[in-house]
Design a protein around this motif. Structure first.
Motif, short mmCIF file in Angstrom:
data_model
loop_
_atom_site.label_atom_id
_atom_site.label_comp_id
_atom_site.label_asym_id
_atom_site.label_seq_id
_atom_site.Cartn_x
_atom_site.Cartn_y
_atom_site.Cartn_z
N PRO A 1 86.91 26.90 4.37
CA PRO A 1 85.73 26.83 5.25
C PRO A 1 85.99 27.45 6.62
O PRO A 1 87.00 27.16 7.26
N GLY A 2 85.08 28.33 7.03
CA GLY A 2 85.18 28.95 8.34
C GLY A 2 86.16 30.10 8.44
O GLY A 2 86.37 30.64 9.53
N ARG A 3 86.73 30.48 7.31
CA ARG A 3 87.72 31.55 7.34
C ARG A 3 87.30 32.70 6.43
O ARG A 3 86.49 32.53 5.52
N GLN A 4 87.88 33.85 6.63
CA GLN A 4 87.59 34.98 5.77
C GLN A 4 88.29 34.82 4.43
O GLN A 4 89.20 34.00 4.28
N ASN B 1 103.37 26.98 -6.92
CA ASN B 1 104.34 25.90 -6.75
C ASN B 1 104.50 25.56 -5.27
O ASN B 1 104.16 26.37 -4.40
N GLY B 2 105.01 24.39 -5.00
CA GLY B 2 105.23 24.02 -3.61
C GLY B 2 103.96 24.05 -2.78
O GLY B 2 103.97 24.51 -1.63
N LEU B 3 102.88 23.55 -3.34
CA LEU B 3 101.59 23.64 -2.66
C LEU B 3 101.58 22.84 -1.36
O LEU B 3 102.21 21.77 -1.26
N LYS B 4 100.88 23.41 -0.38
CA LYS B 4 100.77 22.81 0.95
C LYS B 4 99.31 22.51 1.26
O LYS B 4 98.42 23.15 0.68
N PRO B 5 99.04 21.60 2.19
CA PRO B 5 97.63 21.34 2.55
C PRO B 5 96.88 22.61 2.97
O PRO B 5 95.69 22.73 2.67
N GLU B 6 97.56 23.55 3.59
CA GLU B 6 96.90 24.78 4.01
C GLU B 6 96.55 25.71 2.85
O GLU B 6 95.87 26.72 3.05
N ASP B 7 96.99 25.36 1.66
CA ASP B 7 96.59 26.13 0.47
C ASP B 7 95.23 25.68 -0.05
O ASP B 7 94.70 26.29 -0.99
N THR B 8 94.69 24.62 0.53
CA THR B 8 93.36 24.16 0.13
C THR B 8 92.32 25.23 0.39
O THR B 8 92.19 25.74 1.50
#
Length: 117
Positions: free
Chosen positions: A41-44, A85-92
């Protein structure tokens, strides 16, 4: 006409893994680059990874070392898989499959990936 069908989006905890799948069907003559973008959301919309007909692969900096794209072709379909793998919250984000075919860019409807604790 090319149709892209995506699957694999889900909610996972940080550090978890997911595998996204995208299958292209229809007029598959000369499908070139195929892969994934993502948009939060809000990003390209940003490229995540791509694979070309020459089997070369490209990754965004944030995907290097954590994500892996693979591509398989059959008589009637082309499928790309994105192992994350190694998913991070910023990968949402919503992950969109794309495919170039005969000068036209085709998009899937997107699959949601949520990474949270």
């Amino acid at each position: 006409q090319v149709t892209l069908v995506e699957s694999g989006g889900a909610s996972v905890h940080p550090g978890g893994s997911l595998r996204l799948s995208c299958t292209a069907s229809g007029t598959l003559l000369a499908i070139g680059s195929m892969g994934w973008y993502r948009q939060s959301p809000g990003r390209q919309r940003d490229l995540v990874a791509s694979s070309t007909g020459g089997w070369s692969k490209e990754y965004a900096d944030f995907a290097e070392g954590r994500f892996a794209i693979s591509r398989t072709e059959s008589k009637n379909t082309v499928t790309v898989m994105l192992q994350m793998n190694g998913l991070k919250p910023e990968d949402t984000a919503v992950y969109y499959c794309f495919a170039w075919s005969q000068g036209s860019l085709h998009w899937g409807h997107g699959t949601q990936v949520n990474v949270s604790s």
